[in-house]
Scaffold this motif. Sequence first.
Motif, PDB file in Angstrom:
ATOM      1  N   THR A  85     -27.807   8.515  -1.311  1.00  0.00           N
ATOM      2  CA  THR A  85     -29.003   9.356  -1.243  1.00  0.00           C
ATOM      3  C   THR A  85     -29.439   9.870  -2.605  1.00  0.00           C
ATOM      4  O   THR A  85     -30.491  10.481  -2.718  1.00  0.00           O
ATOM      5  CB  THR A  85     -28.792  10.565  -0.313  1.00  0.00           C
ATOM      6  OG1 THR A  85     -27.721  11.341  -0.818  1.00  0.00           O
ATOM      7  CG2 THR A  85     -28.513  10.121   1.095  1.00  0.00           C
ATOM      8  N   ILE A 110     -17.316  16.155   7.815  1.00  0.00           N
ATOM      9  CA  ILE A 110     -17.552  14.784   8.266  1.00  0.00           C
ATOM     10  C   ILE A 110     -16.250  14.277   8.862  1.00  0.00           C
ATOM     11  O   ILE A 110     -15.174  14.582   8.354  1.00  0.00           O
ATOM     12  CB  ILE A 110     -17.945  13.886   7.079  1.00  0.00           C
ATOM     13  CG1 ILE A 110     -19.116  14.486   6.328  1.00  0.00           C
ATOM     14  CG2 ILE A 110     -18.255  12.473   7.545  1.00  0.00           C
ATOM     15  CD1 ILE A 110     -19.263  13.971   4.936  1.00  0.00           C
ATOM     16  N   ASP A 112     -14.427  10.636  10.987  1.00  0.00           N
ATOM     17  CA  ASP A 112     -14.654   9.266  11.418  1.00  0.00           C
ATOM     18  C   ASP A 112     -14.691   9.229  12.943  1.00  0.00           C
ATOM     19  O   ASP A 112     -14.272  10.165  13.620  1.00  0.00           O
ATOM     20  CB  ASP A 112     -13.597   8.318  10.848  1.00  0.00           C
ATOM     21  CG  ASP A 112     -12.232   8.493  11.478  1.00  0.00           C
ATOM     22  OD1 ASP A 112     -11.931   9.602  11.947  1.00  0.00           O
ATOM     23  OD2 ASP A 112     -11.460   7.531  11.491  1.00  0.00           O
ATOM     24  N   ARG A 113     -15.199   8.159  13.492  1.00  0.00           N
ATOM     25  CA  ARG A 113     -15.358   8.051  14.948  1.00  0.00           C
ATOM     26  C   ARG A 113     -14.034   8.025  15.692  1.00  0.00           C
ATOM     27  O   ARG A 113     -13.938   8.463  16.818  1.00  0.00           O
ATOM     28  CB  ARG A 113     -16.135   6.785  15.292  1.00  0.00           C
ATOM     29  CG  ARG A 113     -17.546   6.855  14.876  1.00  0.00           C
ATOM     30  CD  ARG A 113     -18.268   5.608  15.289  1.00  0.00           C
ATOM     31  NE  ARG A 113     -19.580   5.579  14.679  1.00  0.00           N
ATOM     32  CZ  ARG A 113     -20.497   4.710  14.989  1.00  0.00           C
ATOM     33  NH1 ARG A 113     -20.270   3.787  15.884  1.00  0.00           N
ATOM     34  NH2 ARG A 113     -21.661   4.752  14.392  1.00  0.00           N
ATOM     35  N   THR A 131     -26.010  12.058   5.916  1.00  0.00           N
ATOM     36  CA  THR A 131     -24.678  11.516   6.184  1.00  0.00           C
ATOM     37  C   THR A 131     -24.450  11.486   7.691  1.00  0.00           C
ATOM     38  O   THR A 131     -24.485  12.529   8.338  1.00  0.00           O
ATOM     39  CB  THR A 131     -23.593  12.374   5.499  1.00  0.00           C
ATOM     40  OG1 THR A 131     -23.881  12.428   4.105  1.00  0.00           O
ATOM     41  CG2 THR A 131     -22.222  11.798   5.723  1.00  0.00           C
ATOM     42  N   PRO A 132     -24.222  10.320   8.266  1.00  0.00           N
ATOM     43  CA  PRO A 132     -24.023  10.230   9.709  1.00  0.00           C
ATOM     44  C   PRO A 132     -22.837  11.079  10.177  1.00  0.00           C
ATOM     45  O   PRO A 132     -21.752  11.024   9.597  1.00  0.00           O
ATOM     46  CB  PRO A 132     -23.742   8.743   9.946  1.00  0.00           C
ATOM     47  CG  PRO A 132     -24.302   8.047   8.757  1.00  0.00           C
ATOM     48  CD  PRO A 132     -24.160   9.000   7.615  1.00  0.00           C
ATOM     49  N   GLY A 133     -23.065  11.887  11.194  1.00  0.00           N
ATOM     50  CA  GLY A 133     -22.007  12.699  11.790  1.00  0.00           C
ATOM     51  C   GLY A 133     -21.662  13.969  11.048  1.00  0.00           C
ATOM     52  O   GLY A 133     -20.788  14.711  11.482  1.00  0.00           O
TER      53      GLY A 133
END
Length: 165
Positions: A85, A110, A112-113, A131-133
């Motif tokens: 970004t 943050i 992880d899945r 940022t995802p999540g």
Amino acid sequence: MTQAAVSELDERVPGRRWTVRLDAAGRGSAAVRISCSRPACAEQRLPSAAAGRAAAIAHLKAHLRAAPAPRPEAYCACKLEGCHTHLPDTGRHTRAEPWRCGGPVVLAVITDREGRWWQAMECCSRCAAATPGAKTAATSQPPSPPTTGRPAPTATDTGAGTSGP
């Protein structure tokens, strides 16, 4: 007299970052170990992944409670690692797109899945949103404006003289 040019990053400090990891303790065992990137934190071993996840989350929450609020003078921890970004340094001034780095400094979390690591970092609100999540745990307060030492005028103090009836 020569004045040294000071860049924005020279006036700012790098953002803090720490990671809590959950790993298998060994083959053929359900035991797990929790490690933290903070040097003062000792490794922990737990009997199961469920107990390990609960302990890892509690460990990260303890860090978040103990950490001071995000510092407004910090720059993104992800900028040090070339976050996608951030604008590349081309040596020329480019117009920043609204989704690029900026906004108040936040403490973002943050994970992880699979629930194997959790990371807390100081970054700008735009990087946290990109940022995802990522979830924002705290936001920095803007620096207070300097005071002049003189009292501010009140609503009743108009500066005009008063005359009697």
